[in-house]
Design a protein around this motif. Structure first.
Motif, PDB file in Angstrom:
ATOM      1  N   UNK A   1       0.873  -1.174   0.000  1.00 50.93           N
ATOM      2  CA  UNK A   1       0.000   0.000   0.000  1.00 50.93           C
ATOM      3  C   UNK A   1       0.912   1.227   0.000  1.00 50.93           C
ATOM      4  N   UNK A   2       1.321   1.632  -1.196  1.00 50.77           N
ATOM      5  CA  UNK A   2       2.342   2.668  -1.338  1.00 50.77           C
ATOM      6  C   UNK A   2       1.903   3.986  -0.694  1.00 50.77           C
ATOM      7  N   UNK A   3       0.662   4.387  -0.890  1.00 51.97           N
ATOM      8  CA  UNK A   3       0.196   5.656  -0.319  1.00 51.97           C
ATOM      9  C   UNK A   3       0.288   5.637   1.196  1.00 51.97           C
ATOM     10  N   UNK A   4      -0.148   4.542   1.805  1.00 52.49           N
ATOM     11  CA  UNK A   4      -0.105   4.440   3.262  1.00 52.49           C
ATOM     12  C   UNK A   4       1.331   4.387   3.765  1.00 52.49           C
ATOM     13  N   UNK A   5       2.194   3.686   3.036  1.00 54.85           N
ATOM     14  CA  UNK A   5       3.602   3.579   3.420  1.00 54.85           C
ATOM     15  C   UNK A   5       4.277   4.948   3.368  1.00 54.85           C
ATOM     16  N   UNK A   6       4.053   5.679   2.280  1.00 53.35           N
ATOM     17  CA  UNK A   6       4.671   7.005   2.136  1.00 53.35           C
ATOM     18  C   UNK A   6       4.182   7.958   3.218  1.00 53.35           C
ATOM     19  N   UNK A   7       2.897   7.900   3.512  1.00 48.03           N
ATOM     20  CA  UNK A   7       2.339   8.773   4.547  1.00 48.03           C
ATOM     21  C   UNK A   7       2.944   8.448   5.904  1.00 48.03           C
ATOM     22  N   UNK A   8       3.070   7.151   6.201  1.00 49.21           N
ATOM     23  CA  UNK A   8       3.595   6.736   7.499  1.00 49.21           C
ATOM     24  C   UNK A   8       5.065   7.107   7.670  1.00 49.21           C
ATOM     25  N   UNK A   9       5.850   6.988   6.610  1.00 51.87           N
ATOM     26  CA  UNK A   9       7.294   7.192   6.722  1.00 51.87           C
ATOM     27  C   UNK A   9       7.707   8.635   6.438  1.00 51.87           C
ATOM     28  N   UNK A  10       7.122   9.244   5.403  1.00 52.02           N
ATOM     29  CA  UNK A  10       7.601  10.547   4.958  1.00 52.02           C
ATOM     30  C   UNK A  10       6.619  11.693   5.162  1.00 52.02           C
ATOM     31  N   UNK A  11       5.352  11.389   5.413  1.00 55.07           N
ATOM     32  CA  UNK A  11       4.377  12.460   5.581  1.00 55.07           C
ATOM     33  C   UNK A  11       4.304  13.362   4.374  1.00 55.07           C
ATOM     34  N   UNK A  12       4.348  14.678   4.615  1.00 54.71           N
ATOM     35  CA  UNK A  12       4.226  15.652   3.525  1.00 54.71           C
ATOM     36  C   UNK A  12       5.462  15.742   2.648  1.00 54.71           C
ATOM     37  N   UNK A  13       6.521  15.058   3.008  1.00 57.48           N
ATOM     38  CA  UNK A  13       7.742  15.103   2.221  1.00 57.48           C
ATOM     39  C   UNK A  13       7.640  14.276   0.935  1.00 57.48           C
ATOM     40  N   UNK A  14       6.666  13.382   0.851  1.00 56.75           N
ATOM     41  CA  UNK A  14       6.598  12.430  -0.262  1.00 56.75           C
ATOM     42  C   UNK A  14       5.312  12.569  -1.062  1.00 56.75           C
ATOM     43  N   UNK A  15       5.421  12.253  -2.372  1.00 55.41           N
ATOM     44  CA  UNK A  15       4.263  12.159  -3.262  1.00 55.41           C
ATOM     45  C   UNK A  15       4.321  10.801  -3.957  1.00 55.41           C
ATOM     46  N   UNK A  16       3.336   9.923  -3.725  1.00 58.14           N
ATOM     47  CA  UNK A  16       3.353   8.602  -4.380  1.00 58.14           C
ATOM     48  C   UNK A  16       3.345   8.730  -5.899  1.00 58.14           C
ATOM     49  N   UNK A  17       4.003   7.789  -6.591  1.00 57.77           N
ATOM     50  CA  UNK A  17       4.072   7.801  -8.046  1.00 57.77           C
ATOM     51  C   UNK A  17       3.742   6.416  -8.583  1.00 57.77           C
ATOM     52  N   UNK A  18       3.434   6.359  -9.885  1.00 62.57           N
ATOM     53  CA  UNK A  18       3.119   5.092 -10.546  1.00 62.57           C
ATOM     54  C   UNK A  18       4.168   4.711 -11.588  1.00 62.57           C
ATOM     55  N   UNK A  19       5.136   5.592 -11.830  1.00 62.97           N
ATOM     56  CA  UNK A  19       6.216   5.308 -12.773  1.00 62.97           C
ATOM     57  C   UNK A  19       7.392   6.188 -12.402  1.00 62.97           C
ATOM     58  N   UNK A  20       8.471   6.099 -13.174  1.00 65.00           N
ATOM     59  CA  UNK A  20       9.622   6.971 -12.932  1.00 65.00           C
ATOM     60  C   UNK A  20       9.251   8.440 -13.141  1.00 65.00           C
ATOM     61  N   UNK A  21       8.268   8.685 -13.978  1.00 64.54           N
ATOM     62  CA  UNK A  21       7.897  10.059 -14.298  1.00 64.54           C
ATOM     63  C   UNK A  21       6.940  10.584 -13.239  1.00 64.54           C
ATOM     64  N   UNK A  22       7.282  11.689 -12.625  1.00 62.96           N
ATOM     65  CA  UNK A  22       6.494  12.241 -11.533  1.00 62.96           C
ATOM     66  C   UNK A  22       5.335  13.092 -12.063  1.00 62.96           C
ATOM     67  N   UNK A  23       4.269  13.246 -11.283  1.00 63.03           N
ATOM     68  CA  UNK A  23       3.082  13.974 -11.734  1.00 63.03           C
ATOM     69  C   UNK A  23       3.314  15.431 -12.099  1.00 63.03           C
ATOM     70  N   UNK A  24       4.352  16.058 -11.582  1.00 65.57           N
ATOM     71  CA  UNK A  24       4.581  17.480 -11.868  1.00 65.57           C
ATOM     72  C   UNK A  24       5.583  17.701 -12.994  1.00 65.57           C
TER      73      UNK A  24
END
Length: 569
Positions: free
Chosen positions: A352-375
């Protein structure tokens, strides 16, 4: 020829405080503000400067202290593996350098360069006033010899591998069916390179490729040039030269007063052989002037010392897990626990990538689905998404005949506590689908552990997307460390992307690449992280100095960086 380079749009973020950072302020560097994070602007550390009557010059006497970012403790790391790290750019120059936007258009060792209208032929005229640090003249033959050596080297980064391999005749030379490379020639101080296929990435590679001194290394076998005794005391052409190496502790550099370009101000540099977990201890003692981190805990802890500023790099930094599909312990038989795509898909579904990122990094992280980031320009969410589905994961493992007695080994090379917390959580999620897993640190030679030993199933890695999307995807091509498969769709698309000069068509290909990456499930994409540099602003004057991340070779401003004399009073 009108050439179009496909840029990554930098991540412009202005933030005043992060959750869980104990009221630590963070500076945004997109406007190179250099504002202090916390504490009084004039804060100084106690130091015995030895100053007498205003004659003491810290730029001559004191040390700039940085992290060497060196994988090994017994030699300087090959410049062809980590070419854009600050310590390497202090010692080695390239023919070209990038501007602040990542365009490789600034002449360095070259005094001029040109590209033919068809995009196949490149010409570089090298300067005649450049000397190696031992006093020997730098020549076009040094570049030619370096290319020939790099083509057969066993330790070369992804972008250099793909782009140098695209020189006409390179493959025949690598295979041993030709004594030289037909597309590479030297006439006096002019180098001519002809490519087999047009590439909008070739000049980017040139801006990362530091020539090595032929007169010192021409007797070395290309396959082992990275382990030569030369790396005990490397000789380059850069603004600093090597002075001393204390094994396991530091490298010492001194200003190159014979440098052909603008000379550095600070005379002495120590590049420490330390791990990320040492940053807090070193900065608390004011024994480290500059380092980089993606770790929220480190940012918070370092900036408790009011001398230090944390500034956000204007780049996209992504983390993901790559699967070892090549083989264990250096083998290339393609027989690993994750060679079956259903196993790779299952391990994606298990997290559960979203939950993992939230638990470990909080606002420091944005989940992604590929190497290319949403921004980033060219991003698409029209890809195969492996949303959290543990039951689906179990079905795929059973269907693939997965050996549940096998322990999935996860390699990491950061060593910080936040990364270890992340990996503990990953192990927990895998356990929920009946998969045993363990993580381990790569040790003192991470490069060898990743590329040569390969006693892992999954590698937690990262990419600093500082300049070109094309650079990001080079690491997933079949020329590099994780793949040994027959699926060529991805490689073909990547070659097309590098050859394409039309911007709109690049976007089309980039979408297909993202879809193909997800289809073959080469990785477990995780997140982008905010990426900071930590600098002792009380000790250093950084006005005019560029801090843009280390994904590409740009002017680091060594001729502007200086010490604040008041710090030593």
């Amino acid at each position: 020829m009108k050439r179009f380079f496909f840029f990554i749009v930098v991540c412009i973020m202005l933030i005043s405080c992060f959750a869980g950072c104990s009221d630590t302020d963070v500076t945004d560097n997109t406007e190179e503000s250099g504002e202090t994070v916390a504490g009084d602007e004039g804060s100084t550390a106690d130091a015995d400067s030895g100053q007498t009557d205003g004659e003491y010059d810290p730029d001559e006497e004191e040390y700039l202290i940085i992290d060497s970012n060196n994988d090994t403790a017994d030699a300087f790391e090959s410049v062809w593996w980590l070419p854009t790290d600050p310590a390497r750019l202090m010692l080695f120059d390239c023919l070209l350098q990038c501007d602040k936007e990542g365009n490789p258009n600034i002449d360095m060792l070259a005094e001029s360069h040109s590209v033919s209208d068809d995009g196949l032929t490149y010409s570089f005229t090298v300067r005649t006033d450049v000397k190696w640090h031992d006093g020997e003249a730098f020549t076009a033959e040094d570049f030619e010899w370096s290319v020939l050596t790099a083509l057969k080297a066993s330790k070369l980064n992804a972008i250099l591998t793909t782009q140098l391999g695209n020189i006409e005749g390179a493959q025949e030379y690598i295979d041993g069916t030709a004594n030289g490379v037909s597309g590479l020639s030297v006439d006096g101080n002019t180098i001519t390179v002809k490519l087999a296929e047009p590439s909008n990435m070739f000049l980017v590679a040139v801006s990362q490729f530091a020539p090595l001194p032929k007169h010192l290394l021409e007797g070395e076998a290309p396959e082992t040039v990275h382990t030569s005794e030369y790396w005990q005391f490397p000789i380059g052409t850069g603004p600093y030269k090597f002075k001393e190496f204390v094994v396991g502790e530091y490298f010492e550099f001194e200003r190159n007063d014979d440098y052909y370009g603008s000379k550095a101000i600070i005379k002495k540099v120590k590049a420490l052989l330390i791990d990320a977990e040492d940053y807090v201890i070193k900065t608390q003692a004011n024994e480290l002037d500059y380092c980089q981190t993606r770790d929220p805990d480190t940012v918070e802890a370092v900036t408790e010392n009011t001398n230090y500023t944390a500034v956000l790099f204007p780049v996209v930094y992504s983390r993901q897990f790559s699967f070892n599909m090549r083989g264990y312990n250096g083998a290339d038989d393609g027989d690993t626990a994750v060679s079956d795509i259903r196993v790779r898909q299952a391990l994606n579904y298990a997290l559960d990538i979203s939950a993992i990122c939230e638990a470990i990094y909080g606002d420091y992280a944005t989940p992604i689905y590929s190497y290319i980031a949403p921004n980033i320009i060219g991003y698409t969410d029209d890809v195969q998404k492996y949303e959290y589905d543990p039951e689906k994961a179990k079905e795929l493992l059973d269907e693939a005949g997965f050996d549940y007695s096998h322990t999935i080994r996860i390699l990491e090379y950061w060593g910080d506590s936040t990364t270890h917390d992340l990996l503990d959580l990953i192990v927990y999620y895998f356990d929920q689908i009946g998969v045993k897993a363990e993580w381990f640190n790569a040790g003192t030679d991470a490069t060898a552990a990743i590329n040569e030993v390969r006693d892992y199933d999954i590698n937690l890695n990262a990419y600093n997307c500082g300049a070109y999307t094309n650079m990001v995807y080079s690491i997933l091509t079949n020329l590099n460390t994780i793949r040994v498969d027959e699926d060529t769709d991805f490689d073909t698309l990547y070659a097309e992307l590098c050859a394409e000069t039309d911007f709109d068509q690049q976007l089309v290909i980039l979408k297909e690449l993202q879809q193909t990456e997800s289809k073959y499930c080469f990785t477990i994409p995780m997140c982008t992280l905010k990426y900071f540099y930590l600098v002792n602003e009380a000790k250093l004057n950084t006005e005019g100095v560029n801090f843009l991340g280390d994904g590409f070779n740009y002017d680091r401003g060594f001729d502007k960086l200086s010490f604040n004399p008041d710090y030593f009073n």
